[in-house]
Design an enzyme around this catalytic site. Structure first.
Site, PDB file in Angstrom:
ATOM      1  N   ALA A  66       0.870  -1.174   0.000  1.00 32.01           N
ATOM      2  CA  ALA A  66       0.000   0.000   0.000  1.00 32.01           C
ATOM      3  C   ALA A  66       0.910   1.227   0.000  1.00 32.01           C
ATOM      4  O   ALA A  66       2.080   1.143   0.371  1.00 32.01           O
ATOM      5  CB  ALA A  66      -0.887  -0.022   1.235  1.00 32.01           C
ATOM      6  N   GLY A 109       0.737  -4.847   1.008  1.00 32.20           N
ATOM      7  CA  GLY A 109      -0.474  -4.919   0.194  1.00 32.20           C
ATOM      8  C   GLY A 109      -0.262  -5.637  -1.130  1.00 32.20           C
ATOM      9  O   GLY A 109      -1.204  -6.197  -1.694  1.00 32.20           O
ATOM     10  N   GLU A 112      -0.692  -9.126  -0.311  1.00 34.42           N
ATOM     11  CA  GLU A 112      -2.116  -9.321  -0.010  1.00 34.42           C
ATOM     12  C   GLU A 112      -2.948  -9.348  -1.286  1.00 34.42           C
ATOM     13  O   GLU A 112      -3.902 -10.121  -1.399  1.00 34.42           O
ATOM     14  CB  GLU A 112      -2.577  -8.216   0.952  1.00 34.42           C
ATOM     15  CG  GLU A 112      -1.907  -8.371   2.318  1.00 34.42           C
ATOM     16  CD  GLU A 112      -2.104  -7.166   3.226  1.00 34.42           C
ATOM     17  OE1 GLU A 112      -1.607  -6.077   2.870  1.00 34.42           O
ATOM     18  OE2 GLU A 112      -2.737  -7.307   4.271  1.00 34.42           O
ATOM     19  N   GLU A 132       4.888  -4.845   7.211  1.00 30.30           N
ATOM     20  CA  GLU A 132       4.200  -3.717   7.857  1.00 30.30           C
ATOM     21  C   GLU A 132       4.743  -3.410   9.247  1.00 30.30           C
ATOM     22  O   GLU A 132       4.776  -2.266   9.679  1.00 30.30           O
ATOM     23  CB  GLU A 132       2.688  -3.997   7.957  1.00 30.30           C
ATOM     24  CG  GLU A 132       1.947  -3.899   6.642  1.00 30.30           C
ATOM     25  CD  GLU A 132       1.916  -5.200   5.854  1.00 30.30           C
ATOM     26  OE1 GLU A 132       2.661  -6.135   6.197  1.00 30.30           O
ATOM     27  OE2 GLU A 132       1.143  -5.267   4.873  1.00 30.30           O
TER      28      GLU A 132
END
Ligand code: CAA
Length: 258
Positions: A66, A109, A112, A132
């Site tokens: 992200a 992300g 993910e 993260e």
């Protein structure tokens, strides 16, 4: 189909190819890219002429996570009110089979997003991980739930708690990826797998996807919602500001445990 800035969309026979296109940020998944990707996947999903979708990145990065720069200064209220990342549930609602063609970094992300796809073809240079924790946050796009289901608790815990990355061979042994191929062949292999699926009956392929997901997803939804809420609450800490700022300023973070 129209090309938008953060992605490109092509049709090759019955296969829809969506390529992430933010090379300056290693395909970091900002809000604009998520919106474009979800819209493109939904449009391809609604098209009976498309029997499979491939999502690809660049040779260096499928997606490096992200977008840290977009999130760094957000607080808990903003993350919660926007229900940050909730839009990804439209991607997992796609009924057409989706193949991830992964070269290079698939982190945070990015990893993910890989796990939201149905089949994962990885290049030998692929790297997977959930880093993260190094930023003072936790996975927020389903990683804690999907990684644990994909590779088991002990290995998922190790990756999520240390931020260590796995190479393609380890990811294949662990069950995260379907197949590892030479880096230069990733897209061809993914496209040919997609073409095979595209030659099947589309409703039957959708049914097959739905039942496999039923085995995999039972109770997943609650876990994803729980994870997202806890992810939002990491934005109430000073350590999230420090971790993300340190990344952008290219220095080591100094966490204060608050
Ligand atoms: N967000 C925003 N920008 C990012 C980014 C990200 N996730 N990852 C890379 N970039 C940017 C860098 O800031 C850099 O931009 P500048 O040129 O403006 O400095 C550019 O992309 C190239 O990156 P690097 O110079 O860092 O490239 P590198 O080859 O030295 O390192 C890397 C590659 C190891 C992948 C490194 O970029 C990296 O560690 N990225 C962050 C990975 C990460 O922490 N991902 C998790 C994000 S949080 C998340 O995903 C939450 C969630 O659960 C959804």
């Amino acid at each position: 189909m129209t090309d938008v800035k953060t992605i490109t969309v092509e049709r090759r026979g019955r296969v829809g190819l969506v390529t992430l296109n933010r090379p300056e940020a290693l395909n970091a998944l900002n809000l604009e890219l998520m919106t474009d990707l979800v819209a493109a996947a939904s449009e391809l999903d609604a098209d009976p002429g498309i029997g499979a979708i491939v999502v690809a990145g660049s040779t260096k990065a499928f997606a490096a996570g992200a977008d840290i720069k977009e999130m760094v200064s957000k607080d808990y209220q903003e993350m919660y009110a926007a229900d940050w990342f909730a839009g990804w549930s439209r991607f997992t609602a796609v009924r057409t089979p989706v193949i991830a063609a992964v070269s290079g970094y698939a982190l945070g992300g990015g990893c993910e997003l890989v796990m939201m796809c149905d089949i994962v073809i990885a290049g030998e240079n692929a790297k997977f991980g959930q880093p993260e924790i190094k930023l003072g946050v936790i996975p927020g796009m389903g990683g804690s739930q999907r990684l644990t289901r994909a590779i088991g608790k002990a290995k998922a815990m190790e990756l999520i708690l240390t931020g260590r990355t796995m190479d393609a061979a380890e990811a294949e042994r662990a069950g995260l990826v379907s197949r590892v191929v030479p880096t230069g062949s990733v897209l061809d292999e993914a496209m040919s797998t997609a073409a095979t699926i595209g030659s099947m009956s589309l409703p039957i392929a959708m049914m097959a996807k739905e039942v496999v997901n039923a085995a995999y997803e039972t109770m997943l939804e609650n876990g994803i919602r729980f994870e997202r809420r806890v992810f939002h609450s990491t934005f109430a800490t000073e350590d999230q500001k420090e971790g993300m700022s340190a990344f952008i300023e290219k220095r080591d973070p100094e966490f204060k445990n608050r």
